[in-house]
Design a protein around this motif. Structure first.
Motif, PDB file in Angstrom:
ATOM      1  N   LEU A  23       0.847  -1.200   0.000  1.00 31.64           N
ATOM      2  CA  LEU A  23       0.000   0.000   0.000  1.00 31.64           C
ATOM      3  C   LEU A  23       0.875   1.240   0.000  1.00 31.64           C
ATOM      4  N   ASN A  24       0.583   2.155  -0.881  1.00 30.79           N
ATOM      5  CA  ASN A  24       1.303   3.425  -0.893  1.00 30.79           C
ATOM      6  C   ASN A  24       0.660   4.400   0.079  1.00 30.79           C
ATOM      7  N   HIS A  25       1.417   5.424   0.423  1.00 26.49           N
ATOM      8  CA  HIS A  25       0.928   6.408   1.401  1.00 26.49           C
ATOM      9  C   HIS A  25      -0.021   7.429   0.778  1.00 26.49           C
ATOM     10  N   SER A  26      -1.022   7.830   1.559  1.00 25.68           N
ATOM     11  CA  SER A  26      -1.807   9.021   1.227  1.00 25.68           C
ATOM     12  C   SER A  26      -2.144   9.732   2.529  1.00 25.68           C
ATOM     13  N   CYS A  27      -2.221  11.056   2.487  1.00 27.17           N
ATOM     14  CA  CYS A  27      -2.639  11.813   3.679  1.00 27.17           C
ATOM     15  C   CYS A  27      -4.164  11.759   3.811  1.00 27.17           C
TER      16      CYS A  27
ATOM     17  N   ASN B  87       0.315  19.204  10.421  1.00 26.37           N
ATOM     18  CA  ASN B  87       0.257  20.034   9.213  1.00 26.37           C
ATOM     19  C   ASN B  87       1.146  19.484   8.093  1.00 26.37           C
ATOM     20  N   LYS B  88       0.949  20.059   6.927  1.00 27.83           N
ATOM     21  CA  LYS B  88       1.611  19.563   5.709  1.00 27.83           C
ATOM     22  C   LYS B  88       3.139  19.531   5.843  1.00 27.83           C
ATOM     23  N   THR B  89       3.710  20.590   6.455  1.00 28.94           N
ATOM     24  CA  THR B  89       5.167  20.667   6.577  1.00 28.94           C
ATOM     25  C   THR B  89       5.686  19.525   7.445  1.00 28.94           C
ATOM     26  N   GLU B  90       4.995  19.296   8.560  1.00 25.08           N
ATOM     27  CA  GLU B  90       5.420  18.221   9.464  1.00 25.08           C
ATOM     28  C   GLU B  90       5.266  16.857   8.794  1.00 25.08           C
ATOM     29  N   ARG B  91       4.178  16.706   8.044  1.00 24.98           N
ATOM     30  CA  ARG B  91       3.959  15.422   7.344  1.00 24.98           C
ATOM     31  C   ARG B  91       5.094  15.174   6.349  1.00 24.98           C
ATOM     32  N   ALA B  92       5.462  16.225   5.610  1.00 22.07           N
ATOM     33  CA  ALA B  92       6.521  16.087   4.599  1.00 22.07           C
ATOM     34  C   ALA B  92       7.817  15.648   5.272  1.00 22.07           C
ATOM     35  N   GLU B  93       8.101  16.220   6.436  1.00 20.47           N
ATOM     36  CA  GLU B  93       9.325  15.886   7.176  1.00 20.47           C
ATOM     37  C   GLU B  93       9.271  14.417   7.630  1.00 20.47           C
ATOM     38  N   ASN B  94       8.125  14.035   8.180  1.00 19.41           N
ATOM     39  CA  ASN B  94       7.984  12.672   8.706  1.00 19.41           C
ATOM     40  C   ASN B  94       7.992  11.607   7.610  1.00 19.41           C
ATOM     41  N   LEU B  95       7.696  12.037   6.378  1.00 26.38           N
ATOM     42  CA  LEU B  95       7.669  11.064   5.268  1.00 26.38           C
ATOM     43  C   LEU B  95       9.046  10.847   4.647  1.00 26.38           C
ATOM     44  N   LYS B  96      10.001  11.680   5.032  1.00 27.65           N
ATOM     45  CA  LYS B  96      11.337  11.586   4.415  1.00 27.65           C
ATOM     46  C   LYS B  96      11.967  10.195   4.542  1.00 27.65           C
ATOM     47  N   PRO B  97      11.891   9.547   5.719  1.00 30.13           N
ATOM     48  CA  PRO B  97      12.523   8.217   5.818  1.00 30.13           C
ATOM     49  C   PRO B  97      11.940   7.191   4.851  1.00 30.13           C
TER      50      PRO B  97
ATOM     51  N   CYS C 203       4.782  13.575  -0.870  1.00 29.57           N
ATOM     52  CA  CYS C 203       3.353  13.333  -1.090  1.00 29.57           C
ATOM     53  C   CYS C 203       2.737  14.377  -2.030  1.00 29.57           C
ATOM     54  N   THR C 204       1.952  13.878  -2.974  1.00 30.46           N
ATOM     55  CA  THR C 204       1.298  14.773  -3.938  1.00 30.46           C
ATOM     56  C   THR C 204      -0.226  14.675  -3.815  1.00 30.46           C
ATOM     57  N   CYS C 205      -0.700  14.222  -2.635  1.00 29.35           N
ATOM     58  CA  CYS C 205      -2.151  14.062  -2.482  1.00 29.35           C
ATOM     59  C   CYS C 205      -2.822  15.445  -2.435  1.00 29.35           C
ATOM     60  N   THR C 206      -4.143  15.463  -2.538  1.00 25.72           N
ATOM     61  CA  THR C 206      -4.900  16.726  -2.583  1.00 25.72           C
ATOM     62  C   THR C 206      -4.613  17.594  -1.356  1.00 25.72           C
ATOM     63  N   ALA C 207      -4.575  16.957  -0.164  1.00 30.32           N
ATOM     64  CA  ALA C 207      -4.370  17.741   1.061  1.00 30.32           C
ATOM     65  C   ALA C 207      -3.019  18.443   1.051  1.00 30.32           C
ATOM     66  N   CYS C 208      -2.019  17.850   0.394  1.00 27.67           N
ATOM     67  CA  CYS C 208      -0.678  18.437   0.374  1.00 27.67           C
ATOM     68  C   CYS C 208      -0.523  19.460  -0.750  1.00 27.67           C
TER      69      CYS C 208
END
Ligand SMILES: C[S@@+](CC[C@H](N)C(=O)[O-])C[C@H]1O[C@@H](n2cnc3c(N)ncnc32)[C@H](O)[C@@H]1O
Length: 493
Positions: free
Chosen positions: A254-258, A297-307, A312-317
Protein backbone atom coordinates in the motif's frame (compact mmCIF):
# COMPACT_ATOMS: atom_id res chain seq x y z
CA UNK A 1 -3.54 5.41 14.97
CA UNK A 2 -2.09 2.94 12.57
CA UNK A 3 1.34 4.00 11.56
CA UNK A 4 4.46 2.58 10.09
CA UNK A 5 6.40 0.58 12.68
CA UNK A 6 9.28 1.87 14.71
CA UNK A 7 10.63 3.83 11.81
CA UNK A 8 8.59 6.94 12.27
CA UNK A 9 10.13 7.66 15.63
CA UNK A 10 12.27 10.78 15.93
CA UNK A 11 15.33 8.55 15.84
CA UNK A 12 14.16 6.86 12.69
CA UNK A 13 14.20 10.16 10.91
CA UNK A 14 17.88 10.57 11.59
CA UNK A 15 19.55 7.91 9.44
CA UNK A 16 22.66 7.85 11.64
CA UNK A 17 20.93 6.57 14.74
CA UNK A 18 17.80 5.05 13.33
CA UNK A 19 16.12 2.01 14.98
CA UNK A 20 18.47 1.95 17.92
CA UNK A 21 16.99 1.95 21.35
CA UNK A 22 19.60 1.33 23.97
CA UNK A 23 18.74 -1.34 26.48
CA UNK A 24 19.92 0.40 29.60
CA UNK A 25 22.96 2.20 30.86
CA UNK A 26 24.82 -1.12 31.12
CA UNK A 27 24.11 -1.80 27.47
CA UNK A 28 23.35 -5.47 27.81
CA UNK A 29 23.32 -7.30 24.48
CA UNK A 30 20.36 -9.48 23.67
CA UNK A 31 20.30 -13.26 23.96
CA UNK A 32 18.32 -14.90 21.23
CA UNK A 33 16.46 -18.19 21.54
CA UNK A 34 15.62 -19.96 18.30
CA UNK A 35 12.65 -22.28 18.20
CA UNK A 36 12.55 -25.12 15.72
CA UNK A 37 10.43 -23.97 12.79
CA UNK A 38 7.23 -25.96 12.94
CA UNK A 39 7.74 -27.07 16.54
CA UNK A 40 5.26 -25.93 19.10
CA UNK A 41 6.70 -25.90 22.58
CA UNK A 42 4.28 -24.19 24.89
CA UNK A 43 6.78 -23.15 27.49
CA UNK A 44 9.72 -22.16 25.36
CA UNK A 45 10.09 -18.88 27.13
CA UNK A 46 10.38 -20.48 30.49
CA UNK A 47 13.13 -22.90 29.61
CA UNK A 48 15.89 -23.28 27.10
CA UNK A 49 15.34 -26.99 26.65
CA UNK A 50 13.02 -26.48 23.68
CA UNK A 51 15.44 -24.32 21.80
CA UNK A 52 17.35 -25.76 18.94
CA UNK A 53 20.04 -23.28 19.61
CA UNK A 54 20.60 -20.78 22.34
CA UNK A 55 23.09 -18.16 21.46
CA UNK A 56 24.34 -15.17 23.28
CA UNK A 57 24.82 -12.41 20.79
CA UNK A 58 27.51 -10.87 22.86
CA UNK A 59 29.41 -8.42 20.73
CA UNK A 60 31.78 -5.72 21.77
CA UNK A 61 30.47 -4.13 24.95
CA UNK A 62 31.35 -0.94 26.70
CA UNK A 63 32.96 -2.86 29.45
CA UNK A 64 35.01 -5.16 27.25
CA UNK A 65 36.96 -3.94 24.30
CA UNK A 66 37.51 -7.40 22.90
CA UNK A 67 35.06 -9.15 20.64
CA UNK A 68 33.30 -12.02 22.35
CA UNK A 69 31.29 -14.46 20.30
CA UNK A 70 29.24 -15.82 23.14
CA UNK A 71 27.95 -19.36 23.36
CA UNK A 72 25.25 -21.64 24.66
CA UNK A 73 26.41 -21.56 28.22
CA UNK A 74 25.09 -18.25 29.46
CA UNK A 75 23.33 -18.73 32.79
CA UNK A 76 20.54 -16.28 31.98
CA UNK A 77 17.44 -17.06 29.93
CA UNK A 78 16.83 -15.61 26.48
CA UNK A 79 15.85 -11.96 26.17
CA UNK A 80 14.37 -12.43 22.68
CA UNK A 81 12.97 -15.34 20.76
CA UNK A 82 12.66 -16.27 17.09
CA UNK A 83 9.52 -18.30 16.65
CA UNK A 84 6.95 -19.31 14.04
CA UNK A 85 3.30 -18.39 14.62
CA UNK A 86 0.62 -19.61 14.59
CA UNK A 87 1.09 -23.30 15.26
CA UNK A 88 -1.47 -24.59 12.77
CA UNK A 89 -0.55 -27.73 10.87
CA UNK A 90 -2.67 -26.86 7.86
CA UNK A 91 -1.64 -25.23 4.61
CA UNK A 92 -2.06 -21.73 5.96
CA UNK A 93 0.90 -19.40 5.74
CA UNK A 94 2.66 -18.61 8.98
CA UNK A 95 4.72 -15.75 10.34
CA UNK A 96 8.37 -15.64 11.40
CA UNK A 97 8.55 -13.60 14.58
CA UNK A 98 11.40 -12.01 16.49
CA UNK A 99 9.78 -11.21 19.80
CA UNK A 100 10.76 -9.89 23.17
CA UNK A 101 10.72 -12.53 25.90
CA UNK A 102 7.23 -12.92 27.30
CA UNK A 103 5.38 -11.56 24.28
CA UNK A 104 4.68 -14.98 22.83
CA UNK A 105 2.90 -16.12 25.97
CA UNK A 106 0.63 -13.09 25.79
CA UNK A 107 -0.16 -13.93 22.15
CA UNK A 108 -0.89 -17.55 23.07
CA UNK A 109 -3.37 -16.44 25.71
CA UNK A 110 -5.41 -14.35 23.22
CA UNK A 111 -8.99 -15.67 23.33
CA UNK A 112 -9.61 -17.86 20.29
CA UNK A 113 -5.94 -18.09 19.26
CA UNK A 114 -4.97 -19.82 17.01
CA UNK A 115 -8.03 -19.36 14.82
CA UNK A 116 -7.79 -20.39 11.14
CA UNK A 117 -8.02 -17.66 8.54
CA UNK A 118 -11.41 -17.30 6.82
CA UNK A 119 -11.49 -18.94 3.38
CA UNK A 120 -10.21 -16.52 0.72
CA UNK A 121 -12.90 -14.99 -1.55
CA UNK A 122 -13.37 -16.49 -5.03
CA UNK A 123 -11.89 -13.33 -6.52
CA UNK A 124 -9.85 -10.89 -4.44
CA UNK A 125 -11.06 -7.31 -4.02
CA UNK A 126 -7.54 -6.02 -4.81
CA UNK A 127 -4.81 -6.45 -7.37
CA UNK A 128 -1.15 -5.43 -7.53
CA UNK A 129 -0.24 -3.00 -10.28
CA UNK A 130 2.04 -0.10 -11.15
CA UNK A 131 1.19 3.23 -9.56
CA UNK A 132 2.70 6.13 -11.52
CA UNK A 133 5.53 7.77 -9.58
CA UNK A 134 5.15 5.38 -6.63
CA UNK A 135 6.42 2.01 -7.84
CA UNK A 136 3.87 -0.74 -7.34
CA UNK A 137 0.61 -0.34 -5.47
CA UNK A 138 -2.69 -2.07 -4.68
CA UNK A 139 -5.90 -1.29 -6.57
CA UNK A 140 -9.51 -2.28 -6.01
CA UNK A 141 -10.99 -4.78 -8.47
CA UNK A 142 -14.60 -3.83 -7.66
CA UNK A 143 -16.66 -1.34 -5.69
CA UNK A 144 -15.97 -1.73 -1.98
CA UNK A 145 -18.31 -0.51 0.75
CA UNK A 146 -17.23 1.41 3.84
CA UNK A 147 -16.48 -1.06 6.66
CA UNK A 148 -15.79 -4.05 4.35
CA UNK A 149 -12.68 -6.14 4.94
CA UNK A 150 -10.68 -5.89 1.71
CA UNK A 151 -8.17 -8.53 2.67
CA UNK A 152 -7.23 -10.67 5.63
CA UNK A 153 -3.54 -11.40 5.66
CA UNK A 154 -1.10 -13.30 7.83
CA UNK A 155 2.22 -11.39 7.88
CA UNK A 156 5.50 -12.67 6.52
CA UNK A 157 7.44 -11.30 9.46
CA UNK A 158 6.99 -9.57 12.80
CA UNK A 159 9.95 -7.95 14.46
CA UNK A 160 10.21 -6.32 17.87
CA UNK A 161 11.66 -2.84 17.72
CA UNK A 162 13.96 -1.34 20.29
CA UNK A 163 16.28 -4.34 20.25
CA UNK A 164 19.20 -3.37 22.46
CA UNK A 165 22.59 -3.25 20.81
CA UNK A 166 25.87 -3.09 22.73
CA UNK A 167 28.71 -0.83 21.59
CA UNK A 168 32.24 -0.10 22.68
CA UNK A 169 32.48 3.29 24.32
CA UNK A 170 34.89 4.52 21.67
CA UNK A 171 32.36 4.22 18.81
CA UNK A 172 31.14 7.38 17.14
CA UNK A 173 27.40 7.86 16.52
CA UNK A 174 27.86 6.81 12.90
CA UNK A 175 29.80 3.69 13.90
CA UNK A 176 27.12 2.81 16.43
CA UNK A 177 24.41 3.18 13.81
CA UNK A 178 26.24 0.94 11.38
CA UNK A 179 27.05 -1.58 14.10
CA UNK A 180 23.37 -1.71 15.09
CA UNK A 181 22.25 -2.16 11.49
CA UNK A 182 24.73 -5.02 11.09
CA UNK A 183 23.40 -6.73 14.22
CA UNK A 184 19.79 -6.26 13.17
CA UNK A 185 20.59 -7.66 9.72
CA UNK A 186 22.01 -10.73 11.42
CA UNK A 187 18.83 -11.22 13.46
CA UNK A 188 16.77 -10.81 10.31
CA UNK A 189 18.85 -13.42 8.47
CA UNK A 190 17.94 -15.81 11.26
CA UNK A 191 14.22 -15.12 10.83
CA UNK A 192 14.09 -14.90 7.01
CA UNK A 193 16.06 -18.13 6.55
CA UNK A 194 13.23 -19.96 8.33
CA UNK A 195 10.60 -18.83 5.81
CA UNK A 196 9.20 -21.27 3.26
CA UNK A 197 10.67 -20.53 -0.19
CA UNK A 198 7.51 -18.82 -1.56
CA UNK A 199 7.25 -16.61 1.54
CA UNK A 200 10.96 -15.75 1.35
CA UNK A 201 10.57 -14.86 -2.33
CA UNK A 202 7.58 -12.64 -1.45
CA UNK A 203 9.65 -10.91 1.24
CA UNK A 204 12.62 -10.38 -1.06
CA UNK A 205 10.26 -9.05 -3.77
CA UNK A 206 9.19 -6.14 -1.54
CA UNK A 207 10.45 -2.63 -2.15
CA UNK A 208 13.59 -1.39 -0.37
CA UNK A 209 14.09 2.36 -0.04
CA UNK A 210 17.01 2.01 2.38
CA UNK A 211 19.74 0.93 0.00
CA UNK A 212 22.22 3.69 0.71
CA UNK A 213 22.12 4.23 4.45
CA UNK A 214 23.99 1.19 5.73
CA UNK A 215 20.92 -1.06 6.06
CA UNK A 216 21.36 -4.60 4.82
CA UNK A 217 18.89 -5.94 2.24
CA UNK A 218 16.67 -7.52 4.90
CA UNK A 219 16.59 -4.64 7.37
CA UNK A 220 16.12 -2.28 4.42
CA UNK A 221 12.93 -4.15 3.54
CA UNK A 222 11.72 -4.20 7.15
CA UNK A 223 12.34 -0.47 7.44
CA UNK A 224 10.53 0.25 4.17
CA UNK A 225 7.54 -2.00 4.70
CA UNK A 226 6.96 -2.50 8.42
CA UNK A 227 3.79 -1.22 10.04
CA UNK A 228 2.74 -1.33 13.67
CA UNK A 229 0.09 -3.90 14.64
CA UNK A 230 -1.22 -1.59 17.38
CA UNK A 231 -4.95 -1.22 17.41
CA UNK A 232 -7.09 1.13 19.44
CA UNK A 233 -8.47 -1.38 21.90
CA UNK A 234 -5.84 -1.57 24.57
CA UNK A 235 -5.78 -5.23 25.50
CA UNK A 236 -2.61 -6.70 26.97
CA UNK A 237 -1.55 -8.11 23.62
CA UNK A 238 -2.14 -4.76 21.86
CA UNK A 239 0.09 -3.04 24.37
CA UNK A 240 2.82 -5.71 24.12
CA UNK A 241 2.79 -5.67 20.33
CA UNK A 242 2.54 -1.93 19.76
CA UNK A 243 6.27 -1.61 19.37
CA UNK A 244 6.65 -4.17 16.59
CA UNK A 245 7.04 -4.00 12.84
CA UNK A 246 4.79 -6.16 10.71
CA UNK A 247 5.79 -6.93 7.12
CA UNK A 248 3.24 -8.51 4.78
CA UNK A 249 3.12 -9.61 1.18
CA UNK A 250 0.14 -7.44 0.16
CA UNK A 251 -0.50 -4.81 2.86
CA UNK A 252 3.14 -3.72 2.56
CA UNK A 253 2.38 -2.75 -1.05
CA UNK A 254 0.00 0.00 0.00
CA UNK A 255 1.30 3.42 -0.89
CA UNK A 256 0.93 6.41 1.40
CA UNK A 257 -1.81 9.02 1.23
CA UNK A 258 -2.64 11.81 3.68
CA UNK A 259 -6.29 10.90 2.92
CA UNK A 260 -6.06 7.11 2.93
CA UNK A 261 -9.02 4.91 2.06
CA UNK A 262 -7.97 1.89 4.15
CA UNK A 263 -7.03 1.11 7.73
CA UNK A 264 -5.48 -2.16 8.88
CA UNK A 265 -6.36 -3.72 12.19
CA UNK A 266 -4.44 -6.65 13.61
CA UNK A 267 -6.59 -9.57 14.74
CA UNK A 268 -4.57 -11.57 17.23
CA UNK A 269 -6.92 -14.60 17.23
CA UNK A 270 -6.19 -15.33 13.54
CA UNK A 271 -2.80 -13.65 13.87
CA UNK A 272 -3.53 -11.63 10.77
CA UNK A 273 -4.12 -8.10 9.56
CA UNK A 274 -7.59 -7.18 8.42
CA UNK A 275 -7.59 -4.33 5.94
CA UNK A 276 -10.76 -2.21 6.19
CA UNK A 277 -12.25 0.16 3.64
CA UNK A 278 -12.84 3.35 5.63
CA UNK A 279 -15.12 4.87 2.98
CA UNK A 280 -16.76 3.63 -0.19
CA UNK A 281 -14.09 2.81 -2.78
CA UNK A 282 -14.70 2.83 -6.53
CA UNK A 283 -13.57 0.03 -8.83
CA UNK A 284 -9.97 0.62 -9.99
CA UNK A 285 -9.17 3.17 -7.23
CA UNK A 286 -5.74 2.90 -5.63
CA UNK A 287 -5.86 1.58 -2.06
CA UNK A 288 -3.80 3.71 0.32
CA UNK A 289 -2.58 3.83 3.90
CA UNK A 290 -1.25 6.50 6.23
CA UNK A 291 2.49 6.03 6.93
CA UNK A 292 2.68 8.90 9.41
CA UNK A 293 0.25 10.92 11.53
CA UNK A 294 -1.79 12.80 8.93
CA UNK A 295 -3.54 15.17 11.35
CA UNK A 296 -0.36 17.26 11.73
CA UNK A 297 0.26 20.03 9.21
CA UNK A 298 1.61 19.56 5.71
CA UNK A 299 5.17 20.67 6.58
CA UNK A 300 5.42 18.22 9.46
CA UNK A 301 3.96 15.42 7.34
CA UNK A 302 6.52 16.09 4.60
CA UNK A 303 9.33 15.89 7.18
CA UNK A 304 7.98 12.67 8.71
CA UNK A 305 7.67 11.06 5.27
CA UNK A 306 11.34 11.59 4.41
CA UNK A 307 12.52 8.22 5.82
CA UNK A 308 10.14 6.53 3.36
CA UNK A 309 11.43 8.56 0.42
CA UNK A 310 7.87 9.82 -0.10
CA UNK A 311 7.11 13.29 -1.42
CA UNK A 312 3.35 13.33 -1.09
CA UNK A 313 1.30 14.77 -3.94
CA UNK A 314 -2.15 14.06 -2.48
CA UNK A 315 -4.90 16.73 -2.58
CA UNK A 316 -4.37 17.74 1.06
CA UNK A 317 -0.68 18.44 0.37
CA UNK A 318 -1.16 20.27 -2.91
CA UNK A 319 -4.56 22.02 -3.02
CA UNK A 320 -5.03 24.80 -0.47
CA UNK A 321 -3.02 23.08 2.30
CA UNK A 322 -3.60 25.99 4.73
CA UNK A 323 -7.35 25.38 4.85
CA UNK A 324 -6.73 21.66 5.07
CA UNK A 325 -4.25 22.15 7.96
CA UNK A 326 -6.87 24.17 9.88
CA UNK A 327 -9.48 21.46 9.52
CA UNK A 328 -7.00 18.75 10.50
CA UNK A 329 -5.93 20.69 13.55
CA UNK A 330 -9.59 21.05 14.64
CA UNK A 331 -10.09 17.29 14.23
CA UNK A 332 -6.91 16.50 16.21
CA UNK A 333 -7.86 18.78 19.10
CA UNK A 334 -11.51 17.70 19.45
CA UNK A 335 -11.96 16.14 22.91
CA UNK A 336 -15.67 15.85 23.53
CA UNK A 337 -16.89 15.27 27.07
CA UNK A 338 -20.50 14.16 26.89
CA UNK A 339 -21.29 14.07 30.65
CA UNK A 340 -19.90 17.55 31.32
CA UNK A 341 -21.91 19.04 28.43
CA UNK A 342 -24.96 17.17 29.75
CA UNK A 343 -24.78 18.91 33.13
CA UNK A 344 -23.52 22.26 31.77
CA UNK A 345 -26.60 24.47 31.82
CA UNK A 346 -24.81 27.30 30.03
CA UNK A 347 -24.82 25.33 26.78
CA UNK A 348 -27.76 24.56 24.55
CA UNK A 349 -29.24 21.08 24.17
CA UNK A 350 -27.80 20.72 20.69
CA UNK A 351 -24.36 22.29 21.37
CA UNK A 352 -22.36 19.05 21.43
CA UNK A 353 -24.28 17.52 18.54
CA UNK A 354 -23.53 20.57 16.35
CA UNK A 355 -19.83 20.52 17.34
CA UNK A 356 -19.53 16.81 16.57
CA UNK A 357 -21.32 17.20 13.24
CA UNK A 358 -18.87 19.93 12.28
CA UNK A 359 -15.92 17.65 13.09
CA UNK A 360 -17.51 14.84 11.10
CA UNK A 361 -17.93 17.24 8.18
CA UNK A 362 -14.22 18.17 8.42
CA UNK A 363 -13.23 14.49 8.56
CA UNK A 364 -15.23 13.69 5.45
CA UNK A 365 -13.94 16.78 3.64
CA UNK A 366 -10.35 15.85 4.48
CA UNK A 367 -11.07 12.18 3.72
CA UNK A 368 -9.51 10.99 6.95
CA UNK A 369 -12.24 8.56 7.98
CA UNK A 370 -9.59 6.12 9.19
CA UNK A 371 -8.84 8.23 12.31
CA UNK A 372 -10.32 7.11 15.64
CA UNK A 373 -12.06 10.49 15.93
CA UNK A 374 -14.40 9.53 13.09
CA UNK A 375 -15.90 6.87 15.31
CA UNK A 376 -15.54 8.94 18.50
CA UNK A 377 -17.41 11.92 17.08
CA UNK A 378 -20.10 9.58 15.71
CA UNK A 379 -20.45 7.91 19.11
CA UNK A 380 -20.58 11.36 20.76
CA UNK A 381 -23.65 12.27 18.69
CA UNK A 382 -25.26 8.97 19.66
CA UNK A 383 -24.44 9.51 23.35
CA UNK A 384 -25.72 13.09 23.25
CA UNK A 385 -29.08 11.80 21.96
CA UNK A 386 -29.06 9.23 24.78
CA UNK A 387 -28.53 12.10 27.26
CA UNK A 388 -31.55 13.82 25.70
CA UNK A 389 -33.63 10.63 25.95
CA UNK A 390 -34.08 10.64 22.13
CA UNK A 391 -34.14 6.93 21.25
CA UNK A 392 -35.05 7.43 17.59
CA UNK A 393 -32.04 9.57 16.76
CA UNK A 394 -29.71 7.62 19.06
CA UNK A 395 -30.58 4.39 17.23
CA UNK A 396 -29.86 6.01 13.83
CA UNK A 397 -26.40 7.02 15.06
CA UNK A 398 -25.84 3.60 16.63
CA UNK A 399 -26.11 2.16 13.09
CA UNK A 400 -23.27 4.47 11.98
CA UNK A 401 -21.14 3.56 15.00
CA UNK A 402 -21.68 -0.12 14.11
CA UNK A 403 -19.77 0.43 10.86
CA UNK A 404 -17.22 3.02 11.96
CA UNK A 405 -16.00 1.27 15.09
CA UNK A 406 -14.86 -1.76 13.08
CA UNK A 407 -11.48 -0.26 12.34
CA UNK A 408 -11.38 2.20 15.25
CA UNK A 409 -12.03 2.04 18.94
CA UNK A 410 -14.87 -0.28 19.77
CA UNK A 411 -18.08 0.98 21.31
CA UNK A 412 -19.08 -1.89 23.57
CA UNK A 413 -22.45 -3.54 22.82
CA UNK A 414 -23.51 -0.85 20.36
CA UNK A 415 -25.78 -3.38 18.62
CA UNK A 416 -28.10 -3.19 21.64
CA UNK A 417 -28.94 0.39 20.69
CA UNK A 418 -30.02 -0.28 17.12
CA UNK A 419 -33.61 -0.86 18.22
CA UNK A 420 -35.09 2.37 19.64
CA UNK A 421 -37.29 0.29 21.96
CA UNK A 422 -34.34 -1.62 23.40
CA UNK A 423 -34.27 -1.91 27.23
CA UNK A 424 -30.51 -1.17 26.97
CA UNK A 425 -31.34 2.55 26.76
CA UNK A 426 -32.55 2.93 30.33
CA UNK A 427 -29.49 1.07 31.57
CA UNK A 428 -27.07 3.33 29.72
CA UNK A 429 -25.03 5.42 32.23
CA UNK A 430 -25.92 8.60 30.34
CA UNK A 431 -29.63 7.89 29.90
CA UNK A 432 -31.62 11.20 30.11
CA UNK A 433 -28.73 12.87 31.96
CA UNK A 434 -29.46 16.14 30.18
CA UNK A 435 -33.21 16.16 30.80
CA UNK A 436 -33.88 14.49 34.16
CA UNK A 437 -33.60 16.46 37.35
CA UNK A 438 -32.74 13.29 39.29
CA UNK A 439 -31.16 10.67 37.02
CA UNK A 440 -31.81 7.13 38.20
CA UNK A 441 -28.49 5.87 36.93
CA UNK A 442 -25.65 5.99 39.49
CA UNK A 443 -23.06 7.38 37.11
CA UNK A 444 -25.44 10.05 35.85
CA UNK A 445 -26.32 10.97 39.43
CA UNK A 446 -22.63 11.34 40.18
CA UNK A 447 -22.13 13.87 37.37
CA UNK A 448 -25.14 15.84 38.58
CA UNK A 449 -23.66 15.91 42.06
CA UNK A 450 -20.29 17.04 40.74
CA UNK A 451 -22.01 19.92 38.95
CA UNK A 452 -23.93 20.77 42.11
CA UNK A 453 -20.76 20.69 44.22
CA UNK A 454 -18.81 22.94 41.83
CA UNK A 455 -21.60 25.46 41.53
CA UNK A 456 -22.75 27.15 38.29
CA UNK A 457 -19.34 28.71 37.54
CA UNK A 458 -17.49 25.44 38.09
CA UNK A 459 -18.78 23.51 35.10
CA UNK A 460 -17.05 24.56 31.93
CA UNK A 461 -16.76 23.23 28.42
CA UNK A 462 -13.99 24.45 26.13
CA UNK A 463 -14.56 25.18 22.46
CA UNK A 464 -12.96 21.80 21.57
CA UNK A 465 -15.60 20.00 23.63
CA UNK A 466 -13.35 19.24 26.60
CA UNK A 467 -15.22 19.50 29.89
CA UNK A 468 -13.95 20.54 33.30
CA UNK A 469 -15.30 20.56 36.82
CA UNK A 470 -13.46 23.20 38.84
CA UNK A 471 -13.60 24.42 42.42
CA UNK A 472 -12.64 27.96 43.34
CA UNK A 473 -10.04 28.26 46.09
CA UNK A 474 -11.72 28.00 49.49
CA UNK A 475 -15.06 27.13 47.88
CA UNK A 476 -17.40 25.35 50.28
CA UNK A 477 -19.41 22.36 49.11
CA UNK A 478 -23.06 22.82 50.20
CA UNK A 479 -23.70 20.48 53.19
CA UNK A 480 -26.70 18.88 51.46
CA UNK A 481 -24.58 18.00 48.43
CA UNK A 482 -21.81 16.65 50.64
CA UNK A 483 -24.36 14.44 52.41
CA UNK A 484 -25.57 13.05 49.08
CA UNK A 485 -21.99 12.37 47.94
CA UNK A 486 -21.20 10.55 51.20
CA UNK A 487 -24.38 8.50 50.87
CA UNK A 488 -23.35 7.48 47.35
CA UNK A 489 -19.87 6.51 48.50
CA UNK A 490 -21.43 4.47 51.32
CA UNK A 491 -23.65 2.63 48.86
CA UNK A 492 -20.56 1.86 46.81
CA UNK A 493 -21.71 3.88 43.83
C1 LIG B 1 5.87 0.14 1.63
S1 LIG B 1 6.41 0.54 0.03
C2 LIG B 1 4.92 0.65 -0.83
C3 LIG B 1 4.90 -0.21 -2.05
C4 LIG B 1 5.89 0.21 -3.09
N1 LIG B 1 5.38 1.31 -3.90
C5 LIG B 1 6.31 -0.94 -3.98
O1 LIG B 1 6.59 -0.72 -5.15
O2 LIG B 1 6.36 -2.06 -3.47
C6 LIG B 1 6.92 2.19 0.33
C7 LIG B 1 7.57 2.85 -0.84
O3 LIG B 1 6.62 3.14 -1.85
C8 LIG B 1 6.84 4.43 -2.41
N2 LIG B 1 5.68 5.30 -2.06
C9 LIG B 1 4.73 5.04 -1.16
N3 LIG B 1 3.82 6.01 -1.12
C10 LIG B 1 4.20 6.94 -2.00
C11 LIG B 1 3.66 8.20 -2.39
N4 LIG B 1 2.55 8.69 -1.87
N5 LIG B 1 4.34 8.90 -3.34
C12 LIG B 1 5.48 8.41 -3.89
N6 LIG B 1 6.03 7.22 -3.54
C13 LIG B 1 5.40 6.49 -2.62
C14 LIG B 1 8.12 4.94 -1.79
O4 LIG B 1 9.17 4.56 -2.61
C15 LIG B 1 8.18 4.18 -0.49
O5 LIG B 1 9.48 4.02 -0.01
Amino acid sequence: MMRRGFLISKKAQEPEVTTIKRANSREEPIRLALEKPGSWPTNVLATNSNCVQFISLLKVTKRSSSLSTGGATTPDGPTHIVTTLPPLNNNEPNTQCLLLQGTKQVILSTPGFPKPLPPPPASPAFRLGPSPGKGMGLFSTRQIKQGEIILWERPLLIMASGIPIAFPASFSEAQRAQHALNDLEFYMETAVSRMKPDRRAAFMGLHNCHKKDGSGPLMGRVRTNGISPASQTKTEVDVKMADHSVVSEHISRLNHSCSPNTQPRFDFATFAHQLYAVRDIAEGEELTLQYVDILVNKTERAENLKPYAVVCTCTACTENPRESDKRRSAIASFMPSVPVWAVNRQLSDDWLIKKSLQILEFIEKEKVEHVAMYNNATATVMDAYICLGDRQNASKWAAKVMIRHRWAEEYKRVEEFLDPDSPAYVQHPLWRLRVDENPTNAKGAMYKLMAEACGPGGVSTMSNGMGLFTFAQGQEIPPETLKKVLAMVKQGK
